[in-house]
Design an enzyme around this catalytic site. Sequence first.
Site, PDB file in Angstrom:
ATOM      1  N   THR A  36      10.782  -1.232 -25.574  1.00 34.73           N
ATOM      2  CA  THR A  36       9.801  -2.238 -25.159  1.00 34.73           C
ATOM      3  C   THR A  36       9.150  -1.746 -23.870  1.00 34.73           C
ATOM      4  O   THR A  36       9.260  -0.578 -23.520  1.00 34.73           O
ATOM      5  CB  THR A  36      10.476  -3.606 -24.937  1.00 34.73           C
ATOM      6  N   ASP A  67      17.398  -2.111 -26.324  1.00 35.11           N
ATOM      7  CA  ASP A  67      18.046  -3.069 -25.423  1.00 35.11           C
ATOM      8  C   ASP A  67      17.521  -4.492 -25.603  1.00 35.11           C
ATOM      9  O   ASP A  67      16.512  -4.716 -26.263  1.00 35.11           O
ATOM     10  CB  ASP A  67      17.879  -2.614 -23.955  1.00 35.11           C
ATOM     11  N   HIS A 138      15.723   5.427 -14.963  1.00 35.15           N
ATOM     12  CA  HIS A 138      16.536   4.817 -16.032  1.00 35.15           C
ATOM     13  C   HIS A 138      15.899   5.044 -17.398  1.00 35.15           C
ATOM     14  O   HIS A 138      14.683   5.205 -17.524  1.00 35.15           O
ATOM     15  CB  HIS A 138      16.814   3.328 -15.761  1.00 35.15           C
ATOM     16  N   GLU A 143      21.050   2.460 -15.814  1.00 34.76           N
ATOM     17  CA  GLU A 143      20.611   2.574 -14.428  1.00 34.76           C
ATOM     18  C   GLU A 143      21.356   3.708 -13.721  1.00 34.76           C
ATOM     19  O   GLU A 143      22.391   4.180 -14.212  1.00 34.76           O
ATOM     20  CB  GLU A 143      20.898   1.248 -13.716  1.00 34.76           C
TER      21      GLU A 143
HETATM   22  C1  F6R Z   1      12.511  -0.766 -22.589  1.00 35.99           C
HETATM   23  C2  F6R Z   1      13.403   0.050 -21.788  1.00 35.99           C
HETATM   24  C3  F6R Z   1      13.045   0.550 -20.427  1.00 35.99           C
HETATM   25  C4  F6R Z   1      11.573   0.932 -20.275  1.00 35.99           C
HETATM   26  C5  F6R Z   1      11.290   1.417 -18.847  1.00 35.99           C
HETATM   27  C6  F6R Z   1       9.821   1.693 -18.643  1.00 35.99           C
HETATM   28  O1  F6R Z   1      13.113  -1.115 -23.826  1.00 35.99           O
HETATM   29  O2  F6R Z   1      14.457   0.292 -22.234  1.00 35.99           O
HETATM   30  O3  F6R Z   1      13.850   1.652 -20.112  1.00 35.99           O
HETATM   31  O4  F6R Z   1      11.256   1.935 -21.191  1.00 35.99           O
HETATM   32  O5  F6R Z   1      11.701   0.440 -17.927  1.00 35.99           O
HETATM   33  O6  F6R Z   1       9.119   0.481 -18.739  1.00 35.99           O
HETATM   34  P1  F6R Z   1       7.531   0.439 -18.762  1.00 35.99           P
HETATM   35  O7  F6R Z   1       7.100   1.077 -20.030  1.00 35.99           O
HETATM   36  O8  F6R Z   1       7.193  -1.034 -18.735  1.00 35.99           O
HETATM   37  O9  F6R Z   1       7.054   1.176 -17.562  1.00 35.99           O
END
Ligand code: F6R
Length: 249
Positions: A36, A67, A138, A143
């Site tokens: 996502t 997740d 991450h 994390e």
């Molecule tokens: C989403 C996920 C996160 C995002 C990451 C980047 O399912 O697991 O690791 O891929 O936080 O988020 P964006 O794309 O919103 O910058």
Amino acid sequence: MKICQTETYEAMSFQTARLIAETVAEKPDCVLGLATGTTPVGAYRLLSEWCREGKLSFARVRTVNLDEYLGLSEEDPHSYHFFMQEHLFRYIDARPENLHLPCGTAADPEAACRSYEDLIASLGGIDLQLLGIGRNGHIGFNEPGVSFDSGTHIADLTESTRAANARLFEHPSDPPSRAITMGIRTILSAKRILLAASGPEKAEALERAFTGPVTEQVPASVLQRHPDVVLIADREALSGLARRGFAGP
Ligand code: F6R
């Protein structure tokens, strides 16, 4: 690792959607690992369009998402279940029973983690795992400090991740503090990994992940150990890697 550099977010989205579509064309019953966040939205829009136009079918595809927030129901507009419906699932011809996310409201979250691992194994493993990357490196909700030997588990989200996600909630304190996430071991077991990134705020994370040491302090650095990673990113996101002579045209 293969690097595909694009000029814009739109072009990054096109290349990302194209690789996913090629995977589906080659193996119509493939298992896609999905993400996502802001990064994949453009690719999901294109996949939805191509499906509507009859260029692509998800009829036999199985999906597993990375997740889900703990404590949010599927109907909650902030849940990742809801996000996937809104951005992809409602537009494609996949069978609802083939679309999987971790259950954020399980009475026994630890058992839900174990059954998610069992589910992925029963599907035969993930053919292509789509990832975004957090500013702190991450992947999924793994994390800094996560064990590289982690399977699907319950993660405490860092304040920086909660702050980054707060834009999608009404109040900065609203993002849940815990989530169920595939672990690093789960992600690395995918046959192929597609990491997508866009924008200058991802440049440092990509630089640390691919030019620094492989360390649990930068979870994405573990991707250096995977034999088939494709990084699709725009010029701004690749600027840190380019400085180190990594990114190609
Ligand atoms: C989403 C996920 C996160 C995002 C990451 C980047 O399912 O697991 O690791 O891929 O936080 O988020 P964006 O794309 O919103 O910058």
